[in-house]
Design a protein around this motif. Structure first.
Motif, PDB file in Angstrom:
ATOM      1  N   VAL A 195     -53.658 -43.914  -9.826  1.00  0.00           N
ATOM      2  CA  VAL A 195     -53.983 -44.208  -8.292  1.00  0.00           C
ATOM      3  C   VAL A 195     -54.627 -45.802  -8.224  1.00  0.00           C
ATOM      4  N   ALA A 250     -57.208 -37.537 -11.382  1.00  0.00           N
ATOM      5  CA  ALA A 250     -56.872 -38.610 -10.843  1.00  0.00           C
ATOM      6  C   ALA A 250     -57.932 -39.665 -11.608  1.00  0.00           C
ATOM      7  N   ARG A 253     -52.654 -38.190 -12.246  1.00  0.00           N
ATOM      8  CA  ARG A 253     -52.369 -39.253 -11.138  1.00  0.00           C
ATOM      9  C   ARG A 253     -53.088 -40.385 -11.544  1.00  0.00           C
ATOM     10  N   GLU A 310     -58.659 -38.943  -2.669  1.00  0.00           N
ATOM     11  CA  GLU A 310     -58.852 -38.135  -4.044  1.00  0.00           C
ATOM     12  C   GLU A 310     -60.480 -37.444  -3.596  1.00  0.00           C
TER      13      GLU A 310
END
Length: 347
Positions: free
Chosen positions: A319, A340, A317, A327
């Protein structure tokens, strides 16, 4: 500059405008290109890390572009793309002189002892001793992921346990560190058993080269590993920092096996009861490891540049800074495969 600030443990980070960092005389100021969101950041967020004082800017897996250069810096210029280890060593003490910068007694750790990279800019002291140039073609998101998880796994496998081609590696925990260990071990030529309790993560590991997987919620993991490997793993990596998996990692080893503690024990797991009879009778070696010295970065970057390992499966991910709170909170339970990385600092 814009930053995500921890003002209360286990509370959403506050998106705020904070003063730009001052440039250290021996350091640089970076414009942050990307910053990973790591389980170690979760320890800060929960209040488990004694180094963290509020208010605090987390973030220790980062890469960036040099914007300011201190008067005593000789190796770096504005515009250089760089990465830093999360442990910034002094470069001058006996530990550093011996190549053991991760044990430097005056280490600086952005995101823990100093403001981190959940921000548009970060000050990085001791630049000449710690920064490494990034290959031009490397994706900043991947470079940021190298800063803790990949480098720690690489040092644990090669600098501590000396994993060899053909050996069996058992990895307990298939998060960022565990997945990194899998990918790097396969590049070395080892065989890998991944252990977790989340089937999606085990399937992800299988799709990216795991020779076998074990769901520890449905069986005795050490017994299963001994069966798969024909007597036990040569090396085990514990990537969670909890007592149950640390015990299992020791118990799954064959005689003369090596176990590497990479997961960070915190809270109730600081004190563990370990099967020392297994250590004694199996003549096992137990290694602790934390981070990677800056001088070892070229060995890892060369492996990546040569195409010998593809670490892109790590990035699940990309982000925004505003997503960091969610997260971090996700680490309270089972997380999805992959990691992430914050790549958007404008929102």
């Amino acid at each position: 500059m814009r930053a995500a600030v921890l003002t209360k443990f286990r509370a959403p980070l506050e998106l705020a405008s904070v003063p730009d960092p001052d440039c250290p005389e021996d350091g640089v100021v970076l414009k942050v290109l990307a910053c990973g969101v790591c389980r170690s950041d979760w320890h800060s967020w929960t209040g488990s890390d004694p180094d963290v004082s509020l208010p605090h800017v987390p973030g220790h897996e980062y890469c960036g572009v040099v914007e300011e250069v201190g008067a005593r810096v000789t190796r770096w210029r504005r515009g250089d793309r760089v990465i830093a280890p999360f442990i910034l060593a002094c470069g001058q003490c006996p530990a550093c002189a011996a190549g053991n910068q991760t044990t430097c007694p005056t280490q600086v750790i952005p995101g823990f002892t100093h403001p981190g990279a959940f921000a548009e800019r970060i000050a990085v002291p001791r630049a000449d001793h710690n920064l490494t140039a990034l290959p031009e073609a490397m994706d900043p998101a991947l470079a940021a992921a190298l800063g803790c998880r990949v480098t720690t796994a690489w040092h644990g496998l090669t600098g501590r346990a000396a994993l060899q081609p053909g050996e069996w590696l058992a990895v307990f925990g298939s998060g960022g560190v565990g997945l990194s260990a899998l990918l790097l071990a396969k590049a070395i030529g080892a065989r890998v058993v991944m252990v977790d309790v989340v089937e999606d993560k085990l399937a992800h590991a299988s799709a990216h080269g795991a020779d076998a997987t074990v769901n520890a919620s449905t069986c005795d993991a050490p017994d299963a590993i001994r069966e798969i490997t024909g007597g036990g793993a040569h090396v085990a990596v514990e990537a969670l920092g909890i007592a149950e998996t640390t015990v299992s990692a020791l118990k799954c080893l064959r005689k003369l096996g090596r176990m590497v503690q990479i997961g960070m024990p915190a809270g109730k797991h600081i004190q563990m009861t370990l099967p020392m009879d297994a250590v004694y009778s199996g003549q096992l070696a137990l290694y602790g490891t934390r981070g990677m010295p800056a001088w070892r970065y070229p060995s890892l970057l060369s492996l990546i540049e040569a195409g010998q390992v593809d670490l892109t499966p790590l990035i699940a991910r990309r982000v925004a800074l505003s997503d960091a709170s969610a997260e971090l909170a996700a680490f309270d339970g089972p997380t999805p495969p992959g990691v992430a990385v914050i790549t958007d600092f404008a929102r």
